[in-house]
Write an enzyme that holds these catalytic residues in place. Structure first.
Site, PDB file in Angstrom:
ATOM      1  N   PHE A  22      15.956  -3.726   0.765  1.00 23.49           N
ATOM      2  CA  PHE A  22      16.078  -5.061   1.555  1.00 23.49           C
ATOM      3  C   PHE A  22      15.143  -4.592   2.815  1.00 23.49           C
ATOM      4  CE2 PHE A  22      17.469  -8.430  -1.121  1.00 23.49           C
ATOM      5  CZ  PHE A  22      18.011  -7.593  -2.161  1.00 23.49           C
ATOM      6  N   ASN A  25      -0.066   7.652   6.819  1.00 24.35           N
ATOM      7  CA  ASN A  25       0.698   6.791   7.762  1.00 24.35           C
ATOM      8  C   ASN A  25       1.786   7.422   8.449  1.00 24.35           C
ATOM      9  OD1 ASN A  25       1.163   4.152   8.592  1.00 24.35           O
ATOM     10  ND2 ASN A  25       2.797   3.587   7.335  1.00 24.35           N
ATOM     11  N   LYS A  65       5.116  -2.060  -7.439  1.00 22.75           N
ATOM     12  CA  LYS A  65       6.628  -1.591  -7.424  1.00 22.75           C
ATOM     13  C   LYS A  65       7.200  -1.544  -8.492  1.00 22.75           C
ATOM     14  CE  LYS A  65       6.921   0.409  -3.254  1.00 22.75           C
ATOM     15  NZ  LYS A  65       7.032   1.665  -3.184  1.00 22.75           N
ATOM     16  N   ILE A 101      -0.506  12.606  -3.147  1.00 23.79           N
ATOM     17  CA  ILE A 101       0.312  12.400  -4.424  1.00 23.79           C
ATOM     18  C   ILE A 101      -0.433  12.470  -5.799  1.00 23.79           C
ATOM     19  CG2 ILE A 101       0.552   9.976  -4.239  1.00 23.79           C
ATOM     20  CD1 ILE A 101       3.295  11.968  -5.076  1.00 23.79           C
ATOM     21  N   ASP A 123       3.372  15.180   1.886  1.00 25.84           N
ATOM     22  CA  ASP A 123       2.744  13.855   2.765  1.00 25.84           C
ATOM     23  C   ASP A 123       1.234  14.319   2.961  1.00 25.84           C
ATOM     24  OD1 ASP A 123       2.398  11.625   4.787  1.00 25.84           O
ATOM     25  OD2 ASP A 123       4.492  11.589   4.526  1.00 25.84           O
ATOM     26  N   ASN A 124       0.484  13.184   2.945  1.00 19.81           N
ATOM     27  CA  ASN A 124      -0.869  13.455   3.297  1.00 19.81           C
ATOM     28  C   ASN A 124      -1.083  12.803   4.897  1.00 19.81           C
ATOM     29  OD1 ASN A 124      -1.043  10.400   2.898  1.00 19.81           O
ATOM     30  ND2 ASN A 124      -2.739  10.575   1.637  1.00 19.81           N
ATOM     31  N   SER A 150      11.656  -2.025  -4.043  1.00 21.83           N
ATOM     32  CA  SER A 150      11.778  -3.110  -2.967  1.00 21.83           C
ATOM     33  C   SER A 150      12.345  -4.376  -3.428  1.00 21.83           C
ATOM     34  CB  SER A 150      10.264  -3.267  -2.490  1.00 21.83           C
ATOM     35  OG  SER A 150      10.432  -4.505  -1.323  1.00 21.83           O
ATOM     36  N   ILE A 176      11.175   6.136   6.513  1.00 25.46           N
ATOM     37  CA  ILE A 176      12.400   6.238   5.886  1.00 25.46           C
ATOM     38  C   ILE A 176      12.462   7.524   5.342  1.00 25.46           C
ATOM     39  CG2 ILE A 176      13.900   5.169   3.879  1.00 25.46           C
ATOM     40  CD1 ILE A 176      11.949   2.598   3.865  1.00 25.46           C
ATOM     41  N   TYR A 180       1.251  -5.553  -3.943  1.00 23.00           N
ATOM     42  CA  TYR A 180       2.192  -4.317  -3.682  1.00 23.00           C
ATOM     43  C   TYR A 180       3.599  -4.460  -4.313  1.00 23.00           C
ATOM     44  CZ  TYR A 180       6.220  -2.365  -0.762  1.00 23.00           C
ATOM     45  OH  TYR A 180       7.055  -1.738  -0.413  1.00 23.00           O
TER      46      TYR A 180
HETATM   47  P1  NAD Z   1       5.879   5.047   5.665  1.00 16.27           P
HETATM   48  O1  NAD Z   1       4.491   4.775   5.583  1.00 16.27           O
HETATM   49  O2  NAD Z   1       6.409   5.102   7.030  1.00 16.27           O
HETATM   50  O3  NAD Z   1       6.030   6.384   4.699  1.00 16.27           O
HETATM   51  C1  NAD Z   1       5.226   6.515   3.534  1.00 16.27           C
HETATM   52  C2  NAD Z   1       4.652   8.032   3.860  1.00 16.27           C
HETATM   53  O4  NAD Z   1       3.824   8.330   2.448  1.00 16.27           O
HETATM   54  C3  NAD Z   1       3.950   8.102   4.928  1.00 16.27           C
HETATM   55  O5  NAD Z   1       4.299   9.322   5.657  1.00 16.27           O
HETATM   56  C4  NAD Z   1       2.550   8.401   4.327  1.00 16.27           C
HETATM   57  O6  NAD Z   1       1.792   9.309   5.164  1.00 16.27           O
HETATM   58  C5  NAD Z   1       2.791   8.881   2.951  1.00 16.27           C
HETATM   59  N1  NAD Z   1       1.770   8.837   2.025  1.00 16.27           N
HETATM   60  C6  NAD Z   1       1.044   7.467   1.728  1.00 16.27           C
HETATM   61  N2  NAD Z   1       0.172   7.733   0.734  1.00 16.27           N
HETATM   62  C7  NAD Z   1       0.396   9.207   0.358  1.00 16.27           C
HETATM   63  C8  NAD Z   1      -0.436   9.644  -0.659  1.00 16.27           C
HETATM   64  N3  NAD Z   1      -1.390   9.043  -1.250  1.00 16.27           N
HETATM   65  N4  NAD Z   1      -0.125  11.131  -0.693  1.00 16.27           N
HETATM   66  C9  NAD Z   1       0.884  11.495  -0.061  1.00 16.27           C
HETATM   67  N5  NAD Z   1       1.464  11.062   1.051  1.00 16.27           N
HETATM   68  C10 NAD Z   1       1.317   9.474   1.004  1.00 16.27           C
HETATM   69  O7  NAD Z   1       6.586   4.056   5.030  1.00 16.27           O
HETATM   70  P2  NAD Z   1       8.311   3.813   4.710  1.00 16.27           P
HETATM   71  O8  NAD Z   1       8.718   2.437   5.501  1.00 16.27           O
HETATM   72  O9  NAD Z   1       8.851   4.902   5.012  1.00 16.27           O
HETATM   73  O10 NAD Z   1       8.554   3.351   3.122  1.00 16.27           O
HETATM   74  C11 NAD Z   1       8.509   4.445   2.314  1.00 16.27           C
HETATM   75  C12 NAD Z   1       8.958   3.938   0.687  1.00 16.27           C
HETATM   76  O11 NAD Z   1       9.640   2.912   0.880  1.00 16.27           O
HETATM   77  C13 NAD Z   1       7.377   3.311   0.513  1.00 16.27           C
HETATM   78  O12 NAD Z   1       6.974   3.474  -1.043  1.00 16.27           O
HETATM   79  C14 NAD Z   1       7.452   1.914   0.424  1.00 16.27           C
HETATM   80  O13 NAD Z   1       6.746   0.917  -0.261  1.00 16.27           O
HETATM   81  C15 NAD Z   1       9.057   1.819   0.237  1.00 16.27           C
HETATM   82  N6  NAD Z   1       9.673   0.534   1.106  1.00 16.27           N
HETATM   83  C16 NAD Z   1       9.586   0.391   2.279  1.00 16.27           C
HETATM   84  C17 NAD Z   1       9.941  -0.798   2.890  1.00 16.27           C
HETATM   85  C18 NAD Z   1      10.096  -0.974   4.395  1.00 16.27           C
HETATM   86  O14 NAD Z   1       9.923  -2.142   4.848  1.00 16.27           O
HETATM   87  N7  NAD Z   1       9.765   0.140   4.936  1.00 16.27           N
HETATM   88  C19 NAD Z   1      10.740  -1.840   2.104  1.00 16.27           C
HETATM   89  C20 NAD Z   1      10.779  -1.607   0.744  1.00 16.27           C
HETATM   90  C21 NAD Z   1      10.082  -0.363   0.173  1.00 16.27           C
HETATM   91  N1  UFG Z   2       8.300 -12.634  10.869  1.00 18.33           N
HETATM   92  C1  UFG Z   2       7.716 -13.498  11.794  1.00 18.33           C
HETATM   93  N2  UFG Z   2       6.692 -12.682  12.889  1.00 18.33           N
HETATM   94  C2  UFG Z   2       6.310 -11.588  12.531  1.00 18.33           C
HETATM   95  C3  UFG Z   2       6.765 -10.654  11.291  1.00 18.33           C
HETATM   96  C4  UFG Z   2       7.501 -11.307  10.523  1.00 18.33           C
HETATM   97  O1  UFG Z   2       7.944 -14.594  11.929  1.00 18.33           O
HETATM   98  O2  UFG Z   2       5.595 -10.965  13.411  1.00 18.33           O
HETATM   99  C5  UFG Z   2       9.333 -13.014   9.913  1.00 18.33           C
HETATM  100  C6  UFG Z   2       8.593 -13.369   8.468  1.00 18.33           C
HETATM  101  O3  UFG Z   2       7.965 -14.542   8.365  1.00 18.33           O
HETATM  102  C7  UFG Z   2      10.015 -13.097   7.712  1.00 18.33           C
HETATM  103  C8  UFG Z   2      10.722 -12.379   8.603  1.00 18.33           C
HETATM  104  O4  UFG Z   2      10.113 -12.269   9.750  1.00 18.33           O
HETATM  105  O5  UFG Z   2      10.668 -14.513   7.491  1.00 18.33           O
HETATM  106  C9  UFG Z   2      11.026 -10.590   7.992  1.00 18.33           C
HETATM  107  O6  UFG Z   2       9.324 -10.214   7.884  1.00 18.33           O
HETATM  108  P1  UFG Z   2       9.232  -8.863   7.561  1.00 18.33           P
HETATM  109  O7  UFG Z   2       7.527  -8.957   7.600  1.00 18.33           O
HETATM  110  O8  UFG Z   2       9.609  -8.139   8.532  1.00 18.33           O
HETATM  111  O9  UFG Z   2       9.619  -8.422   6.100  1.00 18.33           O
HETATM  112  P2  UFG Z   2       9.583  -9.229   4.782  1.00 18.33           P
HETATM  113  O10 UFG Z   2      10.930  -9.729   4.302  1.00 18.33           O
HETATM  114  O11 UFG Z   2       8.383 -10.022   4.686  1.00 18.33           O
HETATM  115  O12 UFG Z   2       9.208  -7.845   3.861  1.00 18.33           O
HETATM  116  C10 UFG Z   2       9.664  -6.651   3.969  1.00 18.33           C
HETATM  117  C11 UFG Z   2       8.448  -5.480   3.898  1.00 18.33           C
HETATM  118  C12 UFG Z   2       8.233  -5.467   2.397  1.00 18.33           C
HETATM  119  C13 UFG Z   2       9.502  -5.460   1.544  1.00 18.33           C
HETATM  120  C14 UFG Z   2      10.522  -6.644   1.754  1.00 18.33           C
HETATM  121  C15 UFG Z   2      11.686  -6.417   1.294  1.00 18.33           C
HETATM  122  O13 UFG Z   2       7.314  -5.741   4.638  1.00 18.33           O
HETATM  123  O14 UFG Z   2       7.310  -4.408   1.942  1.00 18.33           O
HETATM  124  O15 UFG Z   2      10.961  -6.586   3.177  1.00 18.33           O
HETATM  125  O16 UFG Z   2      12.053  -5.138   1.308  1.00 18.33           O
HETATM  126  F1  UFG Z   2       8.988  -5.539   0.411  1.00 18.33           F
END
Ligand code: NAD
Ligand code: UFG
Length: 337
Positions: free
Chosen positions: A177, A35, A152, A59, A31-32, A124, A12, A148
């Site tokens: 979402f 991931n 948050k 961080i 960033d570290n 989230s 993101i 997790y």
């Molecule tokens: P991502 O893992 O791609 O990005 C997170 C970044 O933070 C990575 O580049 C990672 O290297 C870096 N990072 C992790 N630990 C660190 C540390 N200790 N110090 C410095 N950098 C660090 O994840 P994303 O999907 O881009 O998500 C970004 C944020 O949004 C996260 O906080 C995540 O919890 C939140 N979020 C993501 C989703 C989703 O589905 N992707 C949904 C809801 C919330």
């Molecule tokens: N699902 C499958 N097969 C898979 C993966 C997912 O059937 O291999 C289904 C899940 O059961 C769910 C839907 O697809 O019904 C979405 O699942 P995701 O894992 O893609 O997403 P979640 O809603 O479970 O969770 C995601 C992130 C969380 C975040 C949340 C809300 O993983 O970190 O959205 O933002 F908190």
């Protein structure tokens, strides 16, 4: 504005940097790379034609943060850095609380030392847990069902207390979402380092031939086709929500949560069918039992974001699947290509 983006090399974060730069903001990334690939920023720089300061560090490391604060002097921080795998959070709770909660505390202290009092935080929809009603608005009770999710919510509470103690401070809490999709350039996108936990990257890897079939976790939910319903949001719409949140933070003090979703939901089977249309291939699936901790259905009431941030999602489901497929097929091995 000078904006420090923690976790800016992530999925993101990388999309958000491009939107920030397009609006004329100055960006610095911390960033570290736990991931993320260093290749991400190379590609973002090429796409933006701009300068991005970057620091490799954790961080939780106050010294690194002080160095960044002293050299870059951010006027605002967008805080993405953190850990996000729900299953892993149950196995390593202390690690998750350390990175997600202690990491934020370290950041807020460092911001305080240079008088920076604006933060946009990645929360989230998972903080809501099993919804009592739909669509889910920000007043819905919060009952996260995983470490997790609790990490948050703890940060949300910390930000509320922090903002209350500093009258000029602004904390914009974005409750995402389900982010999916990729940048139109096909140069950046989601690149899970292991077996994908989330639906869309898993489907994309089946389509590109890296995995045999998608396992659908449960077809016995109380939904039209029995599979789980979620509010999928295009990552570029989500990135733009951060630009709107920064503008809001410059105008308004206090801590305020905003749902960032489309207000529409799709089932797992809908997503498979939509992806199949986008890539022109069948996606083999197998039905298995429910995944522990999953809820049946959720979608956002995003009215507050529309009214107060002036933000709404504009990308369609077809945009989400087409852009994911374009990214995955152009980069079958993600940033290793
Ligand atoms: P991502 O893992 O791609 O990005 C997170 C970044 O933070 C990575 O580049 C990672 O290297 C870096 N990072 C992790 N630990 C660190 C540390 N200790 N110090 C410095 N950098 C660090 O994840 P994303 O999907 O881009 O998500 C970004 C944020 O949004 C996260 O906080 C995540 O919890 C939140 N979020 C993501 C989703 C989703 O589905 N992707 C949904 C809801 C919330
Ligand atoms: N699902 C499958 N097969 C898979 C993966 C997912 O059937 O291999 C289904 C899940 O059961 C769910 C839907 O697809 O019904 C979405 O699942 P995701 O894992 O893609 O997403 P979640 O809603 O479970 O969770 C995601 C992130 C969380 C975040 C949340 C809300 O993983 O970190 O959205 O933002 F908190």
């Amino acid at each position: 504005m000078r904006v420090l983006v923690t976790g800016g090399a992530g999925y993101i974060g990388s999309h958000t940097i491009l939107e920030l730069m397009a609006q004329g903001h100055d960006v610095c990334v911390l960033d570290n790379y736990s991931n993320a690939s260093p290749e991400v920023l190379t590609r973002v720089r090429a796409l933006s034609n701009g300068t991005i300061a970057d620091f490799k560090g954790d961080i939780r490391d106050a010294k690194t943060l002080d160095d960044i604060m002293a050299t870059f002097r951010p006027e605002a921080v967008i805080h993405f850095a953190g850990l996000k795998a729900v299953g892993e959070s149950q196995e390593k709770p202390l690690h998750y609380y350390d990175v997600n909660v202690s990491g934020t505390l370290t950041l807020l202290h460092a911001m305080g030392r240079v008088g920076c009092r604006r933060i946009v935080f990645s929360s989230s929809a998972t903080v809501y847990g099993e919804p009592d009603y739909l669509p889910c608005d920000e007043a819905h009770p919060t009952r996260p069902m995983s470490v997790y999710g609790r990490s948050k919510l703890m940060v949300e509470d910390i930000l509320k207390d922090w903002a209350a103690a500093h009258p000029a401070a602004s904390a914009v809490i974005l409750r995402y979402f389900n982010p999916v999709g990729a940048h139109a350039s096909t140069r950046i996108g989601e690149d899970p380092q292991d077996i994908p936990n989330n639906l869309m990257p898993y489907i994309a890897q089946v389509a590109v031939g890296k995995r045999d079939k998608l396992t659908i976790f449960g077809d016995d939910y109380d939904t039209a086709d029995g599979t789980g319903l979620r509010d999928y949001i295009h990552v570029v719409d989500l990135a733009r929500a951060h630009v709107a949140a920064l503008d809001y933070a410059a105008r308004k003090a206090g801590a305020r949560p905003f749902n960032i979703g489309t207000g529409q939901s799709y089932s797992v089977k809908d997503m498979v069918a939509a992806f199949s249309r986008a890539c022109g291939k069948d996606i083999p699936t197998v039905i298995a039992g429910r995944r522990s901790g999953d809820i049946a259905a959720i979608h956002a009431d995003a009215t507050r974001a529309k009214d107060e941030l002036g933000w709404t999602a504009s990308h369609t489901l077809d945009d989400m699947t087409a852009s994911t497929w374009a990214w995955q097929s152009a980069n079958p091995n993600g940033y290793d290509d």
